[in-house]
Design an enzyme around this catalytic site. Structure first.
Site, PDB file in Angstrom:
ATOM      1  N   LYS A 155       0.856  -1.199   0.000  1.00  0.00           N
ATOM      2  CA  LYS A 155       0.000   0.000   0.000  1.00  0.00           C
ATOM      3  C   LYS A 155       0.885   1.240   0.000  1.00  0.00           C
ATOM      4  O   LYS A 155       1.923   1.270   0.675  1.00  0.00           O
ATOM      5  CB  LYS A 155      -0.910  -0.023   1.223  1.00  0.00           C
ATOM      6  CG  LYS A 155      -1.987   1.050   1.223  1.00  0.00           C
ATOM      7  CD  LYS A 155      -2.891   0.915   2.446  1.00  0.00           C
ATOM      8  CE  LYS A 155      -4.014   1.945   2.449  1.00  0.00           C
ATOM      9  NZ  LYS A 155      -4.890   1.800   3.634  1.00  0.00           N
ATOM     10  N   SER A 163      -9.722   1.735   2.567  1.00  0.00           N
ATOM     11  CA  SER A 163      -8.894   2.476   1.624  1.00  0.00           C
ATOM     12  C   SER A 163      -7.859   1.603   0.903  1.00  0.00           C
ATOM     13  O   SER A 163      -7.293   2.033  -0.093  1.00  0.00           O
ATOM     14  CB  SER A 163      -8.179   3.614   2.348  1.00  0.00           C
ATOM     15  OG  SER A 163      -7.305   3.095   3.335  1.00  0.00           O
ATOM     16  N   SER A 175      -9.899  -0.442   6.782  1.00  0.00           N
ATOM     17  CA  SER A 175      -9.308  -0.350   5.444  1.00  0.00           C
ATOM     18  C   SER A 175      -8.580  -1.585   4.920  1.00  0.00           C
ATOM     19  O   SER A 175      -8.226  -1.616   3.748  1.00  0.00           O
ATOM     20  CB  SER A 175      -8.347   0.834   5.376  1.00  0.00           C
ATOM     21  OG  SER A 175      -9.088   2.007   5.184  1.00  0.00           O
TER      22      SER A 175
HETATM   23  N1  GLN Z   1     -13.264   4.048   5.797  1.00  0.00           N
HETATM   24  C1  GLN Z   1     -12.678   4.532   6.996  1.00  0.00           C
HETATM   25  C2  GLN Z   1     -12.295   5.986   6.838  1.00  0.00           C
HETATM   26  O1  GLN Z   1     -12.582   6.528   5.823  1.00  0.00           O
HETATM   27  C3  GLN Z   1     -11.494   3.701   7.375  1.00  0.00           C
HETATM   28  C4  GLN Z   1     -10.284   4.012   6.619  1.00  0.00           C
HETATM   29  C5  GLN Z   1      -9.075   3.270   7.084  1.00  0.00           C
HETATM   30  O2  GLN Z   1      -9.164   2.277   7.802  1.00  0.00           O
HETATM   31  N2  GLN Z   1      -7.903   3.792   6.716  1.00  0.00           N
HETATM   32  O3  GLN Z   1     -11.737   6.586   7.708  1.00  0.00           O
END
Ligand code: GLN
Length: 445
Positions: free
Chosen positions: A52, A127, A151
């Protein structure tokens, strides 16, 4: 192995957009070095992986999905990269993501969108959407993602792969570009549970360079996969199977619970009374921490600079041009919540609710081994479907954020298809019991 990976990438990448950066040259160099290696081989020798793009890779551009880091190349490796190099794994490239990890669909990538390989009209989740799409499509054998509020787990569910968020403190955050430091954890996305155990073996462990790293012994994850879960006590929180969860998802999760029972587990319904406040709590704490973490992108120290008439003007222009809409929204929310006079009402209150949510889990874990439910309330949605207002998108995190707030380990494992799209089963464990959740996921798989 590398050739197979590169062929697959060439066949699919134009449609998938899973990568932000391919490092073919570096990967070939490493593959040649690995070919020449003799003696004891590492656990992951020559296995092609994707990383990532918020994980620092020395000499390879690392943007965290943001234009503000569009030209940033780290001069050091994240701790997980050092560990994976020791295990022999070979990075093919950097994976697409929502900007700074803020999103659930990859629609917030500062560069281009990643797509779900199961249906090109649909999001891969977020994400870590690029990582999940790449593993699901066979572009790489595994990937590392990061999980702040879901994410790793939610994109794993949407793309039909395995994703594990470790206990907070299990894996070093040294070299992970911070989103919300009290929640961020790095973890694997893989094709099956055994691979997840192998990657966890490589990346887990104490690191003095991360002040929140836990000095807790790392068990042998692979040998925990015995297939035997007789007598296991499974708790199913009723709140996570209620309204808002799609019928097709409920159905698959209920079938999965039957499978666990048939393997000898005892399944009971339980309650997490404070879970209804989890999304609100998370969306106060995460933006608050993000607003502080993102203050460093000022056009001076990293990445992009847009010149201005004076210093303040330069800050403003750089941050206006460099950050996307969702990141700006969160900086505003977080700055507001932390401002003097509001701190007690918002941040402090949210911290207290966070403790209540953690205690909800603690009291369940006095009687049960794991907590099980859906990873996400829906299957992968179509592009644009949840972008009308931010709250709709935030609600998609309802099943994952409580676990993040409690700092617990959790795996998402595929549990069937609903209307042709993968459904994920979330298995949550006691602190530092990654071996336990992997064992259950493996027996189920
Ligand atoms: N969808 C969540 C957010 O937008 C989690 C994102 C994540 O775990 N980085 O914050």
């Amino acid at each position: 192995l590398l050739d197979a990976s590169l062929v697959r990438i060439r066949e699919t990448e134009e449609k998938l957009g899973a990568f932000l950066q391919l490092d073919e040259e570096g990967a070939r160099l490493r593959a040649n070095q690995l070919d020449a290696q003799t003696g004891d081989l590492g656990l992951l020798t020559a296995i092609p992986m994707g990383i990532k793009d918020n994980i620092s890779t020395r000499g390879v551009r690392t943007t965290a999905g943001s234009k503000i880091l569009g030209d940033y190349t780290p001069v050091y490796d994240a701790a997980v990269m050092e560990k994976l190099a020791e295990a022999g794994a070979n990075m093919v490239g950097k994976m697409n993501m929502d900007e700074f990890g803020m999103g659930s669909s990859n629609e917030n990538s500062g560069f281009h969108r990643a797509v779900n390989p199961w249906d090109l009209e649909r999001v891969p989740g977020g994400s870590s959407g690029g990582a999940a799409a790449a593993v699901a499509s066979g572009q790489v054998q595994f990937a590392l993602g990061s999980d702040t509020g879901g994410s790793i787990r939610q994109p794993a569910a949407f793309c039909g792969v395995v994703g594990l968020k470790p206990t907070y403190g299990r894996v070093s955050r040294y070299g992970l570009i911070a989103f919300a430091s009290s929640l961020d954890q790095i973890g694997p996305l893989t094709r099956n549970v055994e691979d997840a155990a192998a990657v966890m073996q490589a990346i887990s462990g104490y690191d003095e360079r991360d002040s929140t790293s836990a000095d807790v012994g790392v068990p042998d994850y692979l040998s925990a996969l015995t297939g035997d879960i007789k007598g296991l006590k499974v708790a199913v929180p009723k709140e996570l199977l209620k309204k808002g969860v799609a019928e097709g998802v409920k159905e698959k999760v209920k079938e999965a619970l039957k499978v666990l029972e048939s393997l000898g587990a005892v399944v009971d319904e339980v309650s997490l009374p404070h879970v209804e406040y989890a999304v609100a709590t998370y969306y106060l704490l995460a933006p608050a921490e993000a607003s502080s973490n993102l203050a460093r992108y000022d056009g001076v120290r990293y990445g992009v600079r847009v010149e201005g008439d004076n210093l303040i003007d330069m800050f403003n222009r750089t941050r206006s041009a460099g950050f996307g809409d969702e990141v700006k929204r969160r900086i505003m929310l977080g700055t507001y919540a932390l401002s003097s006079g509001y701190y007690d009402a918002y941040y402090l209150k949210a911290q207290k609710v966070r403790t209540l949510i953690r205690r909800d889990f603690e009291s369940i874990f006095t009687d049960y081994d794991v907590v099980v439910g859906p990873t996400a309330p829906t299957t992968a949605f179509t592009f644009g479907e949840n972008t009308k207002d931010p709250l709709t998108m935030y609600m998609n995190d309802i099943c994952t954020v409580p676990v993040s707030l409690a700092g617990l380990p959790a795996v998402s494992v595929p549990c069937g298809l609903s209307q042709g799209l993968p459904v994920g089963l979330q298995i949550v464990g006691k602190p530092f019991d990654e071996a336990g959740v992997l064992k259950v996921a493996h027996a189920f798989e």
